[in-house]
Write a protein that holds these residues in place. Structure first.
Motif, PDB file in Angstrom:
ATOM      1  N   GLU A  12     -42.943 -28.235 107.775  1.00 42.60           N
ATOM      2  CA  GLU A  12     -43.108 -29.214 106.754  1.00 42.60           C
ATOM      3  C   GLU A  12     -43.606 -30.608 107.055  1.00 42.60           C
ATOM      4  O   GLU A  12     -44.696 -30.383 106.236  1.00 42.60           O
ATOM      5  N   ARG A  15     -47.189 -28.478 106.615  1.00 41.11           N
ATOM      6  CA  ARG A  15     -47.097 -28.571 105.751  1.00 41.11           C
ATOM      7  C   ARG A  15     -47.924 -29.724 105.088  1.00 41.11           C
ATOM      8  O   ARG A  15     -49.898 -29.735 104.374  1.00 41.11           O
ATOM      9  N   GLU A  46     -52.041 -30.202 104.094  1.00 41.02           N
ATOM     10  CA  GLU A  46     -52.285 -30.105 102.555  1.00 41.02           C
ATOM     11  C   GLU A  46     -53.959 -31.287 102.237  1.00 41.02           C
ATOM     12  O   GLU A  46     -54.484 -31.445 101.176  1.00 41.02           O
ATOM     13  N   THR A  56     -43.227 -14.280 102.486  1.00 38.65           N
ATOM     14  CA  THR A  56     -43.087 -14.941 101.519  1.00 38.65           C
ATOM     15  C   THR A  56     -42.638 -15.833 101.503  1.00 38.65           C
ATOM     16  O   THR A  56     -41.577 -15.879 101.490  1.00 38.65           O
ATOM     17  N   ARG A  57     -43.256 -16.672 100.383  1.00 37.91           N
ATOM     18  CA  ARG A  57     -41.921 -18.134  99.817  1.00 37.91           C
ATOM     19  C   ARG A  57     -41.901 -18.465  98.629  1.00 37.91           C
ATOM     20  O   ARG A  57     -43.237 -18.140  97.925  1.00 37.91           O
ATOM     21  N   ASP A  58     -41.683 -18.464  98.172  1.00 41.43           N
ATOM     22  CA  ASP A  58     -41.997 -19.634  96.002  1.00 41.43           C
ATOM     23  C   ASP A  58     -42.838 -21.055  96.039  1.00 41.43           C
ATOM     24  O   ASP A  58     -42.946 -21.080  97.456  1.00 41.43           O
ATOM     25  N   CYS A  59     -43.384 -20.473  95.612  1.00 42.03           N
ATOM     26  CA  CYS A  59     -44.322 -21.949  95.107  1.00 42.03           C
ATOM     27  C   CYS A  59     -44.122 -21.802  93.911  1.00 42.03           C
ATOM     28  O   CYS A  59     -43.463 -21.241  92.822  1.00 42.03           O
ATOM     29  N   MET A  60     -45.297 -22.727  93.043  1.00 43.22           N
ATOM     30  CA  MET A  60     -44.878 -22.968  91.565  1.00 43.22           C
ATOM     31  C   MET A  60     -46.600 -23.375  91.176  1.00 43.22           C
ATOM     32  O   MET A  60     -47.292 -24.065  91.994  1.00 43.22           O
ATOM     33  N   ASN A  61     -46.741 -23.180  90.176  1.00 39.13           N
ATOM     34  CA  ASN A  61     -48.630 -23.127  89.908  1.00 39.13           C
ATOM     35  C   ASN A  61     -47.828 -23.872  88.317  1.00 39.13           C
ATOM     36  O   ASN A  61     -47.708 -23.383  86.917  1.00 39.13           O
ATOM     37  N   GLU A  90     -46.548 -17.261  97.166  1.00 40.36           N
ATOM     38  CA  GLU A  90     -46.885 -16.794  98.809  1.00 40.36           C
ATOM     39  C   GLU A  90     -47.437 -16.451  99.717  1.00 40.36           C
ATOM     40  O   GLU A  90     -45.990 -16.304  99.854  1.00 40.36           O
ATOM     41  N   TRP A 150     -50.202 -20.005 104.878  1.00 36.95           N
ATOM     42  CA  TRP A 150     -50.147 -19.318 102.973  1.00 36.95           C
ATOM     43  C   TRP A 150     -51.049 -19.554 102.570  1.00 36.95           C
ATOM     44  O   TRP A 150     -52.124 -20.574 102.430  1.00 36.95           O
ATOM     45  N   CYS A 204     -50.827 -19.377  95.839  1.00 38.56           N
ATOM     46  CA  CYS A 204     -50.004 -19.224  94.461  1.00 38.56           C
ATOM     47  C   CYS A 204     -50.164 -18.509  93.957  1.00 38.56           C
ATOM     48  O   CYS A 204     -51.151 -18.715  93.365  1.00 38.56           O
TER      49      CYS A 204
END
Length: 303
Positions: A38, A41, A45, A183-188, A195, A202, A205
């Protein structure tokens, strides 16, 4: 807990200082746990927002960072210089980072004692100009991350020792931040998506942008409900009286034929007679009353 496991075995010599030392075999067993990943990441970012290249996690730098965090816990100190006199470049060399033996690239280090969480470590370093400068240094391309808990800290929240080692060259055995194809969950915005990892990083998304809800068995406006409201027909309260498709809305009968709690819903009950409003109902009532009176008169006249 998500982990990436790396084992590095080889012959290395501590030669960052240029002094001859005895060669030794190192067997390094390095794990990046969920919070260390994390942190990777978060810092990438952050760097992306500054227009900087992402940092690649290196197994050798991870070993150096992890080793220094362990050393600070036991025997117990907090410094960039180890009790045996080694500096960050020496430790990176000992861990097998080839560009520290001899030193041919920039190397930097951040240390911190704090909570277990990557977000706290990142915020702490970001709020300190010197540490923040390391995180945003465009010369750095590789990173090692190590956090170790002090077992003797009792209930103190600040019982985790964090070390990040930075370097300007990504070594050959660089550790990916993710496994290609994972893969992993993401939010737009408010829309959920997925993603996918490609080439050690990665991707974007893959999620729809919130749009207008339509009747397609999908949550187009990303509010957690599918095909809600009027999009699939019927169930409207045209006179805003709280009575959905009731008598005042112009429907005949007000019967809940499909027991869905809505009377005369066009989509399920097939009323489809949206022609009779209040005036129509009044006319029907007057007609029924007149017919009833006529029957009563005939009955009275037959006695």
């Amino acid at each position: 807990m998500t982990m990436i496991r790396v084992t590095v075995i080889g012959l290395f010599s501590a030669c960052a200082s240029g002094d001859p030392v005895e060669s030794r075999a190192l067997a390094l067993d390095v794990e990046l746990d969920a919070e260390e990943l994390e942190f990777l990441r978060l810092i990438n970012e952050y760097r992306a927002g500054e227009g900087l290249e992402e940092l690649t996690a290196s197994p050798t730098l991870d070993a150096a960072a992890d080793g220094h965090s362990h050393d600070m816990v036991d025997p117990g100190f907090f410094d960039h210089i180890s009790p045996d006199g080694r500096d960050p470049a020496d430790r990176c060399c000992d861990a097998g980072y080839p560009y520290a033996c001899p030193l041919t690239t920039a190397i930097g280090e951040n240390i911190l004692v704090g909570s277990a969480f990557a977000a706290d470590a990142f915020a702490g370093w970001r709020s300190s100009p010197g540490h923040d400068a390391n995180m945003r240094d465009p010369e750095y391309l590789a990173i090692g991350i190590g956090r170790v808990e002090d077992p003797d800290a009792g209930g103190r929240r600040e019982r985790w020792y964090w070390t990040t080692d930075f370097a300007g060259i990504v070594d050959e055995d660089a550790l990916c931040g993710c496994e290609d194809g994972a893969t992993r969950d993401c939010m737009n915005g408010s829309c959920a998506g997925v993603e996918t990892c490609a080439e050690c990083g990665w991707g974007a998304c893959d999620a729809p942008s919130p749009g207008e809800e339509v009747c397609n068995e999908a949550d187009d406006d990303c509010d957690g409900e599918t095909d809600e409201g009027l999009v699939c027909g019927g169930d409207s309260d045209s006179d805003s009286d709280g009575d959905t498709d009731g008598d005042a809305d112009g429907w005949v009968g007000d019967a809940d034929g499909d027991t869905d709690g809505v009377a005369d819903a066009a989509d399920a009950e097939g009323c489809g007679c949206r022609t009779m409003g209040d005036a129509g109902h009044a006319a029907v009532a007057a007609f029924v009353l007149a017919a009833w009176l006529a029957v009563r008169r005939r009955e009275d006249g037959s006695r």
